[in-house]
Design a protein around this motif. Structure first.
Motif, short mmCIF file in Angstrom:
data_model
loop_
_atom_site.label_atom_id
_atom_site.label_comp_id
_atom_site.label_asym_id
_atom_site.label_seq_id
_atom_site.Cartn_x
_atom_site.Cartn_y
_atom_site.Cartn_z
N GLU A 1 2.47 -10.83 -14.88
CA GLU A 1 1.40 -10.12 -15.58
C GLU A 1 0.46 -9.40 -14.62
OE1 GLU A 1 -0.79 -12.53 -18.23
OE2 GLU A 1 0.93 -13.06 -19.49
N HIS A 2 0.46 -9.83 -13.37
CA HIS A 2 -0.58 -9.37 -12.44
C HIS A 2 -0.09 -8.46 -11.32
CE1 HIS A 2 -3.79 -11.93 -14.06
NE2 HIS A 2 -2.87 -12.87 -14.20
N HIS A 3 1.23 -8.33 -11.14
CA HIS A 3 1.74 -7.59 -9.98
C HIS A 3 2.86 -6.64 -10.37
CE1 HIS A 3 -0.48 -10.51 -7.62
NE2 HIS A 3 0.17 -11.48 -8.23
N PRO A 4 2.98 -5.50 -9.65
CA PRO A 4 4.14 -4.62 -9.86
C PRO A 4 5.43 -5.38 -9.61
CG PRO A 4 2.48 -3.56 -8.47
CD PRO A 4 2.05 -4.99 -8.63
N SER A 5 6.48 -5.00 -10.30
CA SER A 5 7.75 -5.74 -10.20
C SER A 5 8.29 -5.76 -8.77
CB SER A 5 8.78 -5.14 -11.15
OG SER A 5 9.02 -3.76 -10.85
N ILE B 1 0.81 -1.21 0.00
CA ILE B 1 0.00 0.00 0.00
C ILE B 1 0.85 1.26 0.00
CG2 ILE B 1 -1.73 1.31 1.31
CD1 ILE B 1 -2.78 -1.28 -0.01
N ASN B 2 1.91 1.28 0.79
CA ASN B 2 2.65 2.53 1.00
C ASN B 2 4.08 2.49 0.47
OD1 ASN B 2 2.02 5.10 1.86
ND2 ASN B 2 2.82 4.80 3.94
N GLY B 3 4.50 1.35 -0.10
CA GLY B 3 5.88 1.24 -0.56
C GLY B 3 6.04 1.19 -2.06
N ILE B 4 4.92 1.11 -2.78
CA ILE B 4 4.95 1.06 -4.24
C ILE B 4 4.53 2.43 -4.77
CG2 ILE B 4 4.11 -0.11 -6.31
CD1 ILE B 4 5.58 -1.99 -4.42
N PRO B 5 5.34 3.08 -5.63
CA PRO B 5 4.97 4.38 -6.18
C PRO B 5 3.63 4.33 -6.92
CG PRO B 5 7.27 3.91 -6.63
CD PRO B 5 6.67 2.64 -6.09
N TYR B 6 2.91 5.44 -6.86
CA TYR B 6 1.57 5.52 -7.46
C TYR B 6 1.59 5.14 -8.94
CZ TYR B 6 -2.86 7.58 -9.02
OH TYR B 6 -4.09 7.78 -9.59
N GLU B 7 2.58 5.65 -9.68
CA GLU B 7 2.61 5.39 -11.12
C GLU B 7 2.85 3.91 -11.43
OE1 GLU B 7 6.65 6.98 -9.76
OE2 GLU B 7 4.51 7.46 -9.49
N GLU B 8 3.47 3.17 -10.48
CA GLU B 8 3.68 1.75 -10.68
C GLU B 8 2.45 0.93 -10.31
OE1 GLU B 8 7.36 0.26 -9.09
OE2 GLU B 8 8.44 2.12 -9.58
N LYS B 9 1.54 1.55 -9.56
CA LYS B 9 0.28 0.88 -9.22
C LYS B 9 -0.75 1.02 -10.34
CE LYS B 9 0.61 1.92 -4.24
NZ LYS B 9 -0.02 2.70 -3.14
N LEU B 10 -0.71 2.13 -11.06
CA LEU B 10 -1.76 2.45 -12.03
C LEU B 10 -2.05 1.32 -13.03
CD1 LEU B 10 -1.32 6.23 -12.92
CD2 LEU B 10 -3.31 5.11 -11.91
N PRO B 11 -1.04 0.66 -13.60
CA PRO B 11 -1.35 -0.40 -14.57
C PRO B 11 -2.11 -1.57 -13.94
CG PRO B 11 0.94 0.30 -14.77
CD PRO B 11 0.41 0.89 -13.50
#
Length: 393
Positions: free
Chosen positions: A155-159, A101-111
Motif C-alpha cells: 500500500e505504501h511503496h511502488p511495486s 530516486i532515479n530508477g522509478i518512473p515519474y508516473e509510478e512515483k506520483l501515487p
C-alpha cells in the motif's frame, strides 16, 4: 527499556543486514565518486567512537561524555563512528537511494507523493515542486519511510521497490535501535541524566518508532540556474526533530554555520555518521544544545556534475510529547529556558513534537526571501507556533 534489551534487539539486526546484502535484488550499483581536490574551509568537528560507551574504564567514558557535551554545546554537529555499518552495507543502501530516486518512473512515483500540505513527508517529495530565487525549481528529491510504511508495504511503496523493502527495513531498524539509541544514550549522559532518559522520550514500537528514514538525491543544475540561486541548493535551516543522522558520503556540499557566523564545509569521514541537533532537542534542553543551522550548496567544480545521493535518518521524540525543557537535567535546570514561555504566559502550552513537525513541514519550501523581509545579514525570520524561526541564505 534497558541498554541490555536494546543491545539484544540490535545485534541480530547487523546479521540481518549482512544476509540481505548476500541475497540482494538486482539494481544498478552506486559508483563511489572521487573526493574533491579543492582546498575548502572545513569545519573542525569532533569524531566520537560509540564503541567507547562499552568501555569498563570510567575515565574513557568520562572523556567521551565531556567531548560530546562540548561538541553539542559549541557546534551542534559531530561525527560518530562505531555504528556497526560496513562500507558494503553503506554502498548497497546508497544504491537503493539511487534506484528509489532515479530508477522509478515519474508516473509510478506520483501515487506515493508526500502530502506536504498536511505536514507529512511520508513518500516522495518530488523534484521541482518548490521554486527558489529567480523562480528556479528546486533540484532535490527524497523518498521518506516511516514505521507505518513497513506494516503493509504494497500500500505504501511502488511495486519496483517492494523487493528491496526487507533490506531497507533492516537498515532503518539498525540505524534507529542501535545507532540512534547509543547517540541518545551519550547525549543523556552529557545532560547528567540516566543513560536511557532521552531514549525513553522516543517511541519504541514499529521499525523505527516515530522517526523517518530518507533516501535523497540532489541533481546538478545549469550555470544559469546556479547563478540565479547563488549556488545554494537548500537554504540555511534547522531540522524539526530531535537528532538527525547523515551517513557520510564523498560529495562535499553540506555546510554548517559556526558560532563565529561563518559557513564551513563538512568533510567526508569514511565510515562515519554526521550527527546534528535539531529543534526538538534544542527545546527539550532549554537551548543548552542548540539546533544546528546548516545548508547545502553546489559542490566544488570537480564534483559539481555528479548526482549527490545521501542517506538520512531523522529521529523524533514521541509525537504527543510536549516540547518543554527537561528540568530533570541539572544542566538544563541551571542554564535552560523554555522556548515557548511567551506562549505559555499567554495561556497556551508548548507544542507537541507532532504539532511542531507538521507545521514546519507545511511551511518548508515556501519561505519568502524577498528584499523587504531580509535583514542585513541575509536572514529571514517568521513566527511558528509562538517561536521565532530564522532562515539563512
Amino acid at each position: 527499556m534497558s541498554p541490555t534489551a536494546i543491545h539484544e534487539i540490535s545485534a541480530p539486526t547487523i546479521e540481518s543486514l549482512k544476509a540481505q546484502v548476500q541475497g540482494k535484488a538486482e539494481i544498478p550499483p552506486w559508483v563511489r565518486p572521487p573526493l574533491t581536490k579543492e582546498e575548502l574551509p572545513w569545519a573542525e568537528l569532533e569524531t566520537l567512537d560509540l564503541q567507547l560507551l562499552d568501555s569498563t574504564d570510567p575515565s574513557v567514558r568520562q572523556n567521551l561524555i565531556k567531548a560530546a557535551k562540548k561538541a553539542l554545546t559549541v557546534d551542534g554537529f559531530l561525527f560518530v563512528t562505531g555504528t556497526g555499518v560496513s562500507n558494503e552495507i553503506l554502498e548497497r543502501n546508497l544504491a537503493i537511494a539511487q534506484y528509489a530516486i532515479n530508477g522509478i518512473p515519474y508516473e509510478e512515483k506520483l501515487p506515493y507523493a508526500a502530502k506536504l500540505e498536511e505536514g507529512s513527508y511520508a513518500g516522495y517529495k518530488l523534484r521541482g515542486i518548490w521554486k527558489r530565487d529567480g523562480g528556479v525549481p528546486d533540484n532535490l528529491e527524497h523518498y521518506n519511510l516511516e514505521s507505518t510504511s513497513f506494516e503493509n508495504p504494497k500500500e505504501h511503496h511502488p511495486s519496483k521497490l517492494l523487493p528491496l523493502i526487507p533490506e531497507i527495513e533492516s537498515f532503518a531498524r539498525h540505524t534507529y535501535f542501535h545507532v540512534v539509541y547509543r547517540i541518545l544514550k551519550l547525549v543523556s549522559l552529557a545532560l547528567e541524566l540516566p543513560e536511557d532518559y532521552l531514549w525513553g522520550l522516543h517511541e519504541h514500537n514499529g521499525t523505527l518508532g516515530h522517526s523517518c528514514q530518507r533516501f535523497m538525491g540532489y541533481f546538478p543544475r545549469d550555470e544559469k540556474d546556479e547563478q540565479a540561486t547563488s549556488g545554494i541548493w537548500s537554504k540555511g535551516h534547522t531540522d524539526y526533530n530531535s537528532i538527525s543522522l547523515l551517513y557520510s558520503q564523498p560529495i562535499s556540499a553540506l555546510q554548517i554555520l559556526t558560532p563565529e557566523n561563518e559557513w564551513r564545509w563538512v568533510k567526508h569521514v569514511e565510515g562515519a555518521v554526521v550527527v546534528n541537533t535539531a529543534d526538538a532537542l534544542e527545546f527539550l534542553t532549554g537551548g543548552v544544545f542548540k539546533a544546528t543551522r546548516h545548508r547545502v550548496i553546489r559542490p566544488p567544480p570537480d564534483q559539481a556534475d555528479i548526482i549527490r545521493y545521501i542517506l538520512i535518518h531523522f529521529a523524533r521524540v514521541r509525537r504527543d510529547l510536549k516540547l518543554n525543557p527537561i528540568w530533570d537535567s541539572p544542566v538544563v535546570k541551571a542554564q535552560g529556558k523554555n522556548a515557548f514561555q511567551d506562549r505559555i504566559d499567554a495561556g497556551g502550552k508548548a507544542p507537541t513534537q507532532d504539532e511542531w513537525l507538521r507545521e514546519r513541514i507545511r511551511r518548508t519550501g515556501h519561505e519568502l526571501y524577498d528584499n523587504d523581509r531580509k535583514t542585513a545579514n541575509g536572514r529571514v525570520e517568521e513566527e511558528v507556533l509562538g517561536r521565532k524561526v530564522e532562515y539563512y541564505v
